[in-house]
Design an enzyme around this catalytic site. Structure first.
Site, PDB file in Angstrom:
ATOM      1  N   ASP A 170      48.448  32.779  -2.262  1.00  0.00           N
ATOM      2  CA  ASP A 170      48.670  33.004  -0.733  1.00  0.00           C
ATOM      3  C   ASP A 170      49.757  34.284  -0.499  1.00  0.00           C
ATOM      4  OD1 ASP A 170      47.262  30.496  -0.457  1.00  0.00           O
ATOM      5  OD2 ASP A 170      49.181  29.308  -0.462  1.00  0.00           O
TER       6      ASP A 170
ATOM      7  N   GLU B 287      42.489  28.897   8.548  1.00  0.00           N
ATOM      8  CA  GLU B 287      43.844  29.148   8.241  1.00  0.00           C
ATOM      9  C   GLU B 287      44.004  30.604   7.654  1.00  0.00           C
ATOM     10  OE1 GLU B 287      44.034  26.316   4.974  1.00  0.00           O
ATOM     11  OE2 GLU B 287      43.043  27.558   3.414  1.00  0.00           O
TER      12      GLU B 287
HETATM   13  O1  FUB Z   1      48.230  26.854  -0.743  1.00  0.00           O
HETATM   14  C1  FUB Z   1      47.918  26.139  -0.087  1.00  0.00           C
HETATM   15  C2  FUB Z   1      47.211  26.320   1.119  1.00  0.00           C
HETATM   16  O2  FUB Z   1      45.973  26.676   0.569  1.00  0.00           O
HETATM   17  C3  FUB Z   1      47.751  27.495   2.013  1.00  0.00           C
HETATM   18  O3  FUB Z   1      48.613  27.156   2.887  1.00  0.00           O
HETATM   19  C4  FUB Z   1      46.338  27.763   2.690  1.00  0.00           C
HETATM   20  O4  FUB Z   1      46.149  28.855   3.212  1.00  0.00           O
HETATM   21  C5  FUB Z   1      45.504  27.570   1.555  1.00  0.00           C
HETATM   22  O5  FUB Z   1      45.564  28.943   0.556  1.00  0.00           O
END
Ligand code: FUB
Length: 359
Positions: free
Chosen positions: A43, A259
């Site tokens: 991320d 997301e």
């Molecule tokens: O790294 C945990 C979660 O997985 C992140 O918040 C999301 O965007 C995905 O990458």
């Protein structure tokens, strides 16, 4: 294989990565190599502060939890910042910049962070579960903020989460006039579907709203107050529309928001970029306002190795760069490694899709 040189800035030993094979399990060659291999990172939120590149990643660890739709396997506890003087140069891994035990309101899962700078202070924005219990015995995701006078930290957290914040994956964009906006949210394990009409349902769905013919659940956008620690207004929807101006539908998994929101501005246009989750694309949509609506344009990144895809885009030294992650070092969804590659633009401002493999 030429990996970027790395060092643990605090001198502590960090576990060696399992593998750094340049060829994927199915025989494809990776477009780029991990930025660091001493720790697992994901991320990546990249920023240029004072002429250097800082990457604020998640710090993946193995908690021995199997994959599920809630994302329990992503059991991260702290953050460490990466710094480089130039892209392709040595990468410094900072010491722990913030640990979950320092955050009074947080229980677990320090997921994808971001950072911002204003008036001599660096702000680290991070999601974590609070200490409430839902039907699964887990807290609600909220977004916290911590401050430092050093971009590498350590960061001092505010005692409570940002009032009015919820869900996860904060990304803060600062416009040319100095106004900052936070984009946030994620469905499924990110819980956006539980916040219908702004009220949290601890018994709500763990995945989608299952309303494929309705507008997709949008990401959220809100203007930050001048203190950079609170919201200046009620949270709004960051809506993605198709070329006719109609909202992308919930059933359109190749195009709908899942997301990993990230916004940047180029030639006066606001690029809203995001992950599609279960279809594994990083997409983009373009708008004329930081609030949107954003018109869907296409894929930035084809699926990487691993379930999640999460990125950031930053201009440095006259070029644009895509920071992203995959699972090259571990072959496991929850143990990821960050990478970078150049991002190009067509003359009309559209983006040629990047294949994370060279063949
Ligand atoms: O790294 C945990 C979660 O997985 C992140 O918040 C999301 O965007 C995905 O990458």
């Amino acid at each position: 294989m030429a990996l970027a040189a790395c060092q643990g800035q605090d001198g502590t030993e960090v576990p060696a990565a399992a593998s750094d094979e340049p060829i994927s399990e199915d025989g494809r060659s990776y477009l780029s190599q991990p930025l660091v291999s001493e720790i697992y990172t994901a991320d990546p939120s990249a920023h240029v502060f004072d002429g250097k590149i800082y990457v604020y990643p998640s710090h993946d660890i193995d908690a021995g939890i199997g994959d599920d739709d809630l994302g329990n396997q992503y059991a991260m506890r702290d953050y460490r910042v990466l710094r480089m003087d130039r892209i392709g140069g040595p990468v410094t891994i900072g010491p722990v910049a913030l640990d979950v035990d320092q955050v009074p309101w947080a229980s677990q899962q320090m997921w994808a962070p971001d950072a911002a700078y204003k008036d001599g202070t660096y702000y680290l924005y991070f999601p974590a579960r609070d200490k409430t219990k839902d039907k699964n015995g887990l807290g609600a995701f909220r977004i916290g903020v911590a401050t430092s006078d050093n971009p590498m930290g350590p960061f001092k957290p505010e005692p409570n989460y940002i009032p009015g914040s919820f869900s996860m994956d904060p990304a803060v964009f600062t416009d040319d006039d100095g106004t900052s906006y936070m984009y946030f949210g994620g469905i499924w394990g990110g819980q956006l579907q539980r916040w219908k009409d702004g009220v949290y349902d601890p018994n709500g769905s763990d995945t989608d709203l299952m309303q494929d013919d309705q507008p997709a659940i949008p990401a959220k956008v809100v203007r930050m107050a001048p203190d950079m620690k609170t919201f200046a207004e009620p949270v709004r929807d960051a809506v993605i529309v198709d070329e006719k101006g109609d909202p992308i539908l919930g059933g359109d998994h190749d195009r709908r928001f899942f997301e990993a929101a990230w916004v940047f501005k180029r030639n006066g246009k606001y690029y809203f970029t995001y992950s599609t989750g279960d279809t594994h694309y990083v997409n983009y949509a373009i708008g004329d306002s930081p609030y949107g609506p954003f018109t869907y344009k296409g894929h930035i990144l084809e699926p990487v190795q691993g379930w999640t895809s999460h990125h950031s885009i930053v201009e440095w030294d006259g070029k644009w760069w895509l920071f992203y992650h995959d699972t090259q070092l571990s072959g496991k969804n929850h143990l990821r490694n960050v990478k970078v590659t150049e991002l190009k633009f067509n003359p009309d401002g559209t983006i040629p899709t990047i294949n994370p493999f060279t063949d």
